[in-house]
Design a protein around this motif. Structure first.
Motif, mmCIF file in Angstrom:
data_model
loop_
_atom_site.group_PDB
_atom_site.id
_atom_site.type_symbol
_atom_site.label_atom_id
_atom_site.label_comp_id
_atom_site.label_asym_id
_atom_site.label_seq_id
_atom_site.Cartn_x
_atom_site.Cartn_y
_atom_site.Cartn_z
ATOM 1 N N UNK A 177 38.226 40.991 47.120
ATOM 2 C CA UNK A 177 38.291 39.900 48.087
ATOM 3 C C UNK A 177 38.987 38.653 47.422
ATOM 4 N N UNK A 178 38.994 38.619 46.331
ATOM 5 C CA UNK A 178 39.519 37.363 45.661
ATOM 6 C C UNK A 178 41.168 37.193 46.167
ATOM 7 N N UNK A 179 41.521 35.841 46.109
ATOM 8 C CA UNK A 179 42.911 35.499 46.797
ATOM 9 C C UNK A 179 43.792 35.970 45.898
ATOM 10 N N UNK A 180 43.759 36.046 44.711
ATOM 11 C CA UNK A 180 45.018 36.553 43.851
ATOM 12 C C UNK A 180 44.550 38.078 43.336
ATOM 13 N N UNK A 181 43.675 38.802 43.830
ATOM 14 C CA UNK A 181 43.705 40.181 43.641
ATOM 15 C C UNK A 181 44.873 40.965 43.963
ATOM 16 N N UNK A 182 45.483 41.615 42.962
ATOM 17 C CA UNK A 182 46.685 42.501 43.271
ATOM 18 C C UNK A 182 46.163 44.078 43.985
ATOM 19 N N UNK A 183 46.193 43.779 45.207
ATOM 20 C CA UNK A 183 45.736 45.074 45.946
ATOM 21 C C UNK A 183 46.471 46.484 45.612
ATOM 22 N N UNK A 184 47.851 46.283 45.556
ATOM 23 C CA UNK A 184 48.761 47.424 45.321
ATOM 24 C C UNK A 184 49.564 47.379 43.971
#
Length: 439
Positions: free
Chosen positions: A281-288
């Motif tokens: 959920x963190x704004x800078x989290x790299x999801x892919x």
């Protein structure tokens, strides 16, 4: 002077102070034992180390001396060192110091007009751009104390310099497999941050940290590009650094962050929280994250002098980290720093880094504690300042880095097809065409 190992120098002659006559030079330097002559130019220094005594020089002198020559040059912000072993008969002739080899004059030093001449053979071997007669800025001669006065030791020092240069050339030419850059994660106890950075200092230069608040910087996850010298190009690997591990819960790196770091989900400069790992959920989290975002090799950095004193809680932390690394199948090595006797570790062939009797117990302990193969337990000494150059220590550091890059390549080569996605490329580090198709 680190080029010759652990020696001390005493100034005997300085051309701008003691006179510009060859007689002044010889008078001050005779009967002093081994000497080092340093000739300074704007960007280069020529260093001539002479075994034996600086005496009995005359017009008809045919007495041969073994000498070890170094060329220290600044290129693109890096210091490059070339070596050459010569057997010469030095003599005074026409107010100049002449060196003869195989019945030919191969160098001339003229103190009265600050001029030196080197034959093409010396220039080529030392990779200098000093053809013909060249004016130098200063000439100094030092007495060398603490050097083993024998040819075999001189040859070992020269061989160390040559091997170090070969390693640097290999690292510069390295091109990774499947990705544009290799990412190496450095993990160590709290307080080892300075040691981790300085491991690569003085040969390939890490991008410097900025800011005066050291605490805030060490609390961030950082991804450093590695440059080939101050103004050089970035090399094709990056160093990833975190907070140090601590035996106390809630202090140091949060173990819950490790999987996200390994998988490439954590962005550069993320502010780490010892109590709480990053979440999707963190704004800078790299999801892919792509394959290039992932960690390709983990280096466990340990002070070799502290291994036998690791607490059970710290060891448990390391094992938890190692379990995550193994579950991801990522390449891993142990890097033991602060080695005090690099020469013993490397021995005569400059390849043996694990059979030293002095450090055998530490290597064995790391092997038992983490199950890391002995061949992947590497060692390095540390630099205390930018001014120290040690060819033997450089060999250890560069050999360790080369091993990490090879381990990362092996990890990438062994990835299953579903993890590489659609890739069709010619791998620069391999000779065959590599084609992957997503099934």
């Amino acid at each position: 002077m680190e080029l010759l190992g652990n020696v001390s120098l005493t100034l005997l002659y300085k051309s701008s102070v003691h006179g510009d006559r060859i007689e002044d030079m010889v008078q001050r330097c005779s009967h002093q034992g081994c000497t080092v002559t340093m000739i300074y130019f704007n960007r280069n220094i020529i260093v001539a180390f002479m075994l034996g005594d600086y005496s009995n020089l005359c017009e008809n002198s045919e007495e041969l001396n073994d000498s070890l020559w170094f060329a220290v040059q600044k290129k693109n912000g890096t210091t490059e060192i070339e070596t050459l072993l010569l057997n010469i008969a030095p003599k005074i002739s026409d107010k100049q110091l002449v060196g003869r080899s195989l019945e030919k004059d191969i160098f001339l030093i003229q103190p009265y007009n600050n001029t030196i001449y080197l034959t093409d053979m010396i220039v080529k071997n030392l990779k200098l751009d000093l053809y013909g007669f060249k004016t130098y800025l200063e000439c100094e001669v030092f007495r060398v104390e603490g050097f083993k006065d024998n040819l075999n030791y001189a040859k070992k020092i020269m061989k160390a310099g040559e091997h170090r240069n070969r390693l640097l050339a290999e690292i510069r030419a390295y091109k990774p497999y499947l990705v544009s850059e290799i990412r190496i994660l450095l993990v160590g106890p709290v307080g080892s941050g300075k040691s981790i950075k300085s491991v690569f200092h003085g040969h390939v230069t890490c991008q410097a940290m900025v800011g005066s608040d050291v605490t805030s910087i060490t609390e961030q996850y950082r991804i450093y590009s590695v440059k080939d010298g101050k103004n050089g190009k970035s090399l094709l690997f990056m160093l990833c650094d975190t907070m140090g591990l601590d035996e106390t819960e809630g202090v140091g790196l949060c173990i819950g962050d490790i999987p996200y770091i390994l998988k490439g989900c954590m962005p550069d400069r993320y502010q780490l929280n010892p109590y709480k790992p990053i979440t999707p959920e963190h704004s800078t989290f790299i999801t892919s994250p792509s394959l290039k975002d992932r960690i390709h090799c983990v280096a466990y950095v340990l002070d070799i002098n502290s291994i036998d004193n690791l607490s059970s809680k710290m060891l448990a932390k390391f094992k938890r980290v190692h379990k995550e690394v193994l579950s991801c199948g990522i390449a891993h090595v142990a890097l033991l720093t602060n080695v005090s006797n690099c020469s013993e570790v490397l021995q005569d062939n400059f390849l043996n880094m694990s059979r030293s009797t002095t450090y055998q117990s530490q290597v064995t302990n790391v092997n038992k504690m983490l199950g890391i193969p002995i061949s992947n337990i590497l060692m390095a000494g540390n630099y205390a300042s930018d001014l120290e150059l040690n060819p033997v220590n450089d060999i250890l550091i560069r050999s360790a880095l080369r091993q990490m890059l090879r381990a990362a390549d092996n990890f990438l080569e062994d990835l299953p097809l579903e993890e590489t996605g659609n890739l069709s490329l010619f791998s620069p580090s391999h000779k065959s065409l590599v084609i992957f198709k997503k099934s």
